[in-house]
Structure formats: structure tokens, C-alpha cells
Design a protein around this motif. Structure first.
Motif, PDB file in Angstrom:
ATOM      1  N   PRO A   1      -5.570  51.272   1.443  1.00 48.27           N
ATOM      2  CA  PRO A   1      -5.763  51.518   2.875  1.00 48.27           C
ATOM      3  C   PRO A   1      -5.129  52.823   3.367  1.00 48.27           C
ATOM      4  N   LYS A   2      -4.309  53.437   2.562  1.00 42.23           N
ATOM      5  CA  LYS A   2      -3.622  54.660   2.975  1.00 42.23           C
ATOM      6  C   LYS A   2      -4.391  55.925   2.605  1.00 42.23           C
ATOM      7  N   MET A   3      -5.581  55.770   2.040  1.00 44.75           N
ATOM      8  CA  MET A   3      -6.343  56.956   1.640  1.00 44.75           C
ATOM      9  C   MET A   3      -6.728  57.810   2.841  1.00 44.75           C
ATOM     10  N   GLY A   4      -7.000  57.180   3.957  1.00 42.47           N
ATOM     11  CA  GLY A   4      -7.305  57.932   5.175  1.00 42.47           C
ATOM     12  C   GLY A   4      -6.120  58.775   5.619  1.00 42.47           C
ATOM     13  N   GLN A   5      -4.925  58.228   5.486  1.00 40.26           N
ATOM     14  CA  GLN A   5      -3.706  58.978   5.825  1.00 40.26           C
ATOM     15  C   GLN A   5      -3.568  60.204   4.928  1.00 40.26           C
ATOM     16  N   LEU A   6      -3.897  60.036   3.646  1.00 40.29           N
ATOM     17  CA  LEU A   6      -3.806  61.171   2.718  1.00 40.29           C
ATOM     18  C   LEU A   6      -4.650  62.335   3.223  1.00 40.29           C
ATOM     19  N   LYS A   7      -5.907  62.041   3.578  1.00 38.06           N
ATOM     20  CA  LYS A   7      -6.817  63.105   4.013  1.00 38.06           C
ATOM     21  C   LYS A   7      -6.372  63.693   5.352  1.00 38.06           C
ATOM     22  N   SER A   8      -5.889  62.856   6.241  1.00 41.13           N
ATOM     23  CA  SER A   8      -5.428  63.332   7.544  1.00 41.13           C
ATOM     24  C   SER A   8      -4.218  64.259   7.385  1.00 41.13           C
TER      25      SER A   8
ATOM     26  N   SER B   1       0.881  73.623  -1.067  1.00 37.48           N
ATOM     27  CA  SER B   1       1.250  72.757  -2.185  1.00 37.48           C
ATOM     28  C   SER B   1       1.225  71.291  -1.761  1.00 37.48           C
ATOM     29  N   LEU B   2       1.708  71.034  -0.575  1.00 38.56           N
ATOM     30  CA  LEU B   2       1.687  69.687  -0.025  1.00 38.56           C
ATOM     31  C   LEU B   2       0.246  69.180   0.108  1.00 38.56           C
ATOM     32  N   ALA B   3      -0.623  70.041   0.625  1.00 36.39           N
ATOM     33  CA  ALA B   3      -2.037  69.677   0.764  1.00 36.39           C
ATOM     34  C   ALA B   3      -2.658  69.396  -0.604  1.00 36.39           C
TER      35      ALA B   3
ATOM     36  N   HIS C   1      -4.728  65.640  -4.544  1.00 36.19           N
ATOM     37  CA  HIS C   1      -4.670  65.156  -5.926  1.00 36.19           C
ATOM     38  C   HIS C   1      -4.451  63.639  -5.960  1.00 36.19           C
ATOM     39  N   ALA C   2      -3.587  63.121  -5.108  1.00 36.47           N
ATOM     40  CA  ALA C   2      -3.341  61.676  -5.053  1.00 36.47           C
ATOM     41  C   ALA C   2      -4.604  60.929  -4.626  1.00 36.47           C
ATOM     42  N   ASN C   3      -5.317  61.490  -3.662  1.00 42.33           N
ATOM     43  CA  ASN C   3      -6.569  60.898  -3.199  1.00 42.33           C
ATOM     44  C   ASN C   3      -7.602  60.879  -4.326  1.00 42.33           C
ATOM     45  N   GLU C   4      -7.736  61.997  -5.014  1.00 39.71           N
ATOM     46  CA  GLU C   4      -8.687  62.093  -6.131  1.00 39.71           C
ATOM     47  C   GLU C   4      -8.307  61.156  -7.274  1.00 39.71           C
ATOM     48  N   ALA C   5      -7.020  60.988  -7.518  1.00 36.72           N
ATOM     49  CA  ALA C   5      -6.563  60.092  -8.589  1.00 36.72           C
ATOM     50  C   ALA C   5      -7.011  58.661  -8.305  1.00 36.72           C
ATOM     51  N   MET C   6      -6.935  58.255  -7.038  1.00 38.54           N
ATOM     52  CA  MET C   6      -7.391  56.907  -6.681  1.00 38.54           C
ATOM     53  C   MET C   6      -8.893  56.784  -6.896  1.00 38.54           C
TER      54      MET C   6
ATOM     55  N   GLU D   1       2.135  58.039  -7.172  1.00 40.03           N
ATOM     56  CA  GLU D   1       1.740  59.386  -6.741  1.00 40.03           C
ATOM     57  C   GLU D   1       1.337  59.397  -5.264  1.00 40.03           C
ATOM     58  N   MET D   2       0.568  58.398  -4.852  1.00 43.72           N
ATOM     59  CA  MET D   2       0.147  58.343  -3.450  1.00 43.72           C
ATOM     60  C   MET D   2       1.338  58.167  -2.517  1.00 43.72           C
ATOM     61  N   LYS D   3       2.237  57.261  -2.862  1.00 42.65           N
ATOM     62  CA  LYS D   3       3.412  57.024  -2.010  1.00 42.65           C
ATOM     63  C   LYS D   3       4.294  58.265  -1.916  1.00 42.65           C
ATOM     64  N   ALA D   4       4.483  58.942  -3.037  1.00 47.12           N
ATOM     65  CA  ALA D   4       5.317  60.148  -3.034  1.00 47.12           C
ATOM     66  C   ALA D   4       4.682  61.232  -2.178  1.00 47.12           C
ATOM     67  N   ALA D   5       3.373  61.426  -2.322  1.00 44.58           N
ATOM     68  CA  ALA D   5       2.684  62.445  -1.532  1.00 44.58           C
ATOM     69  C   ALA D   5       2.768  62.124  -0.041  1.00 44.58           C
ATOM     70  N   LEU D   6       2.582  60.860   0.301  1.00 46.81           N
ATOM     71  CA  LEU D   6       2.675  60.462   1.707  1.00 46.81           C
ATOM     72  C   LEU D   6       4.080  60.654   2.255  1.00 46.81           C
ATOM     73  N   ASP D   7       5.078  60.262   1.501  1.00 48.57           N
ATOM     74  CA  ASP D   7       6.466  60.436   1.938  1.00 48.57           C
ATOM     75  C   ASP D   7       6.805  61.905   2.136  1.00 48.57           C
ATOM     76  N   ASN D   8       6.431  62.736   1.184  1.00 44.92           N
ATOM     77  CA  ASN D   8       6.701  64.178   1.278  1.00 44.92           C
ATOM     78  C   ASN D   8       5.999  64.790   2.478  1.00 44.92           C
TER      79      ASN D   8
END
Length: 139
Positions: free
Chosen positions: A43-50, A78-80, A85-90, A126-133
Motif C-alpha cells: 500500500p505504500k507504493m503510492g507514497q514512493l512515487k509521490s 539520489s533520493l528520487a 528503485h524500491a518501487n521497481e523492485a516491488m 528497501e522500500m521502508k528505508a527509501a521511505l524513511d530517508n
């Protein structure tokens, strides 16, 4: 005689079911655990893209200033990249994941699901780390 035959049939039935279901129920449990790891972050994939868009917008804003802080621009880019990358990995994991057992034996299925657990756990981390960062950097 009837009791002996009935006893043997009942014992055989219970034995076959107990042995047959053991591997199956263990694999069903493992499959449920794999999906639970997936469901935690899906459910956090939308947050990744945003957040990826926000990071790129910040980078563009900094690039348009008279004095460019190139280190900060690279940080946002780099953050983007990490968010994308986390989104694509999912997406990659979901694309290759087999929902059906197919012709796999119980042992092959267990090995497959163990491998999938490792993969989806890596995606989850990976997704959690990217979101936290991103949340820290884009305050």
C-alpha cells in the motif's frame, strides 16, 4: 474381520492425510507469510512515487537558483533514484511471483517459497528505508 478392515482403512486414511497435509500446510503457511511481507508495504507504493516527484521537484528548484548547491541537488536526485528503485523492485517481484504451485513437489515448493521470502523481505526493507530517508530529507 470387518472391524480389522475398517480399522486398517481408517488408519491408512489418517496416515495419508496427516503426511500429505503436513508439507502442504507448512507450504501454505509459508506462502501466507510471503504474502504478508508483501502486503505490509504494497500500500505504500503510492507514497514512493509521490515522494520521488517531490525529491525531483526540489532538485529542479535548487538547479534554477542563482547559486546552485550541487551537493544538495545530487542528494535529492539520489533520493528520487532510491525511491524509484524500491518501487521497481516491488513490481519486478510481483511480476515473477508464481501464485500457483504448478507441478512442484512439496520440497520444490518449499525451496521456491523460501527464496521468495528472501526476495520480498529484501524489497520490504528497501522500500521502508527509501521511505524513511525521503521523509527525513523532504520535511
Amino acid at each position: 474381520m470387518k472391524r480389522t478392515i475398517l480399522f486398517l482403512i481408517l488408519t491408512s486414511f489418517l496416515f495419508v492425510n496427516a503426511c500429505g497435509l503436513k508439507g502442504s500446510s507448512e507450504n501454505e503457511k509459508l506462502r501466507a507469510e510471503v504474502i504478508a511481507v508483501h502486503d505490509e508495504v504494497m500500500p505504500k507504493m503510492g507514497q514512493l512515487k509521490s515522494l520521488e516527484r517531490k525529491a525531483l521537484e526540489r532538485a529542479q528548484e535548487l538547479e534554477s537558483e542563482d547559486t546552485i548547491d550541487s551537493a544538495k541537488v545530487e542528494e535529492y536526485k539520489s533520493l528520487a533514484y532510491d525511491l524509484n528503485h524500491a518501487n521497481e523492485a516491488m513490481f519486478e517481484w510481483m511480476h515473477q511471483y508464481e501464485k500457483e504451485d504448478g507441478d512442484k513437489s512439496e520440497e520444490e515448493l518449499k525451496q521456491y517459497l523460501d527464496g521468495q521470502m528472501l526476495q520480498i523481505t529484501k524489497v520490504n526493507v528497501e522500500m521502508k528505508a527509501a521511505l524513511d530517508n525521503a521523509k527525513k530529507a523532504l520535511k
